[in-house]
Design an enzyme around this catalytic site. Structure first.
Site, PDB file in Angstrom:
ATOM      1  CG  HIS A  42      -1.919  -1.078   1.283  1.00 53.74           C
ATOM      2  ND1 HIS A  42      -1.857  -2.129   2.170  1.00 53.74           N
ATOM      3  CD2 HIS A  42      -3.028  -1.287   0.531  1.00 53.74           C
ATOM      4  CE1 HIS A  42      -2.890  -2.926   1.975  1.00 53.74           C
ATOM      5  NE2 HIS A  42      -3.614  -2.456   0.992  1.00 53.74           N
TER       6      HIS A  42
ATOM      7  NE  ARG B 125      -9.203 -12.041   1.956  1.00 53.07           N
ATOM      8  CZ  ARG B 125      -9.814 -11.171   1.119  1.00 53.07           C
ATOM      9  NH1 ARG B 125      -9.173 -10.732   0.062  1.00 53.07           N
ATOM     10  NH2 ARG B 125     -11.042 -10.764   1.355  1.00 53.07           N
TER      11      ARG B 125
END
Ligand code: PAF
Length: 274
Positions: free
Chosen positions: A33, A186
């Site tokens: 990110h 995840r």
């Protein structure tokens, strides 16, 4: 860095920061990110990161309720990164009339009803709908997405084209761990043994991309994943722009999804023209 949690605060911020670059996320931020943020900063526009775990894009048996929500940690990561604002609305703020009967953005079947769309019906409608809402609210001049979710990226590009949304879509190559595993929120679901195995997905994709494509090579790759303990979902060579089976001279990509225990991993790699 401003934290904006309702639509009024966002509208006020937008008036003094017109045409920002938006980095849409579901939080639980990692280095991948931050790479999107850095790419956004290169545009010279103020960067606004949205953090919203969008219920619309999760199926009934998926991990919506357990998806990691780590706002304080995310803010601590974004502050030193020079982000101008974080938009972290509540579900009530984003879906004030509830989720039922909502106007939605349904992406074309040829892009959405393959790869992840097969195992996750409705996922891309939920994703495209929230991204369209974020574009409407933030009114960004540009928005940054990672190539890790390549199908998502192509669907957003198509949505922007089809709906004439004045947003430049900027793509960022997948960031990887040193052993090749694509960064993903995840990955935190993997136990130590699964974490050691997980990079095999990328290795298998790289092997496929480096050799001439054949059914036999694909079957060998599939078996290799199964023998190692993965449950492969798809392993497909597709045209990167259209996501259709490879025909003609367009750029190609190998795409994979496989479960490792309860974790669903996805990845993709380009096939470099020789
Ligand atoms: O890629 C994601 O994190 C999500 O799909 C997105 C684009 C933020 C929409 O909820």
């Amino acid at each position: 860095m401003e934290l904006l949690q309702d639509l009024e605060a966002l509208a006020d911020w937008r008036r003094i920061n017109p045409g920002p670059v938006l980095v849409p996320t579901m939080g639980n931020l990692h280095a991948g990110h931050l790479a999107l943020v850095r790419r956004g900063q290169e545009t010279g526009r103020p960067v606004i990161v949205s953090i919203f775990v969008n219920p619309l894009q999760f199926g009934p048996a998926e991990d919506f309720s357990s998806y990691p929500r780590t706002l304080e940690q995310d803010l601590a990561r974004l502050r030193p990164a020079g982000v101008a604002a974080v938009f972290a609305p509540s579900e009530q703020a984003l879906y004030p009339l509830g989720r039922q009967g909502l106007t939605t953005v349904v992406p074309p079947a040829e892009l959405s009803e393959r790869l992840c769309g097969l195992a996750r019906p409705g996922h891309f409608t939920g994703m495209a709908t929230v991204v369209a809402k974020l574009f409407g609210l933030v009114q960004p001049g540009a928005a940054v997405f990672g190539e890790k979710d390549f199908q998502q990226l192509q669907i957003i590009r198509r949505m922007v084209l089809d709906l004439n949304l004045p947003v430049e879509i900027v793509a960022v190559p997948t960031l990887r761990e040193p052993d090749g595993l694509a960064l993903s929120s995840r990955n935190g679901y993997l136990d130590a043994g699964q974490r050691k195995l997980a990079p095999l997905l990328y290795q298998v994709l790289c092997g496929l991309a480096a050799a001439p494509a054949s059914d036999a090579a694909r079957e060998r790759a599939w078996s290799r994943l199964e023998s190692a303990g993965f449950q492969p979902e798809y392993l497909d060579l597709l045209d990167a722009a259209t996501l259709q089976p490879a025909e003609g001279g367009g750029a190609l990509r190998w795409f994979a999804a496989a479960r490792l225990g309860r974790t669903r991993l996805i990845d993709n790699v380009p096939v470099n023209p020789r």
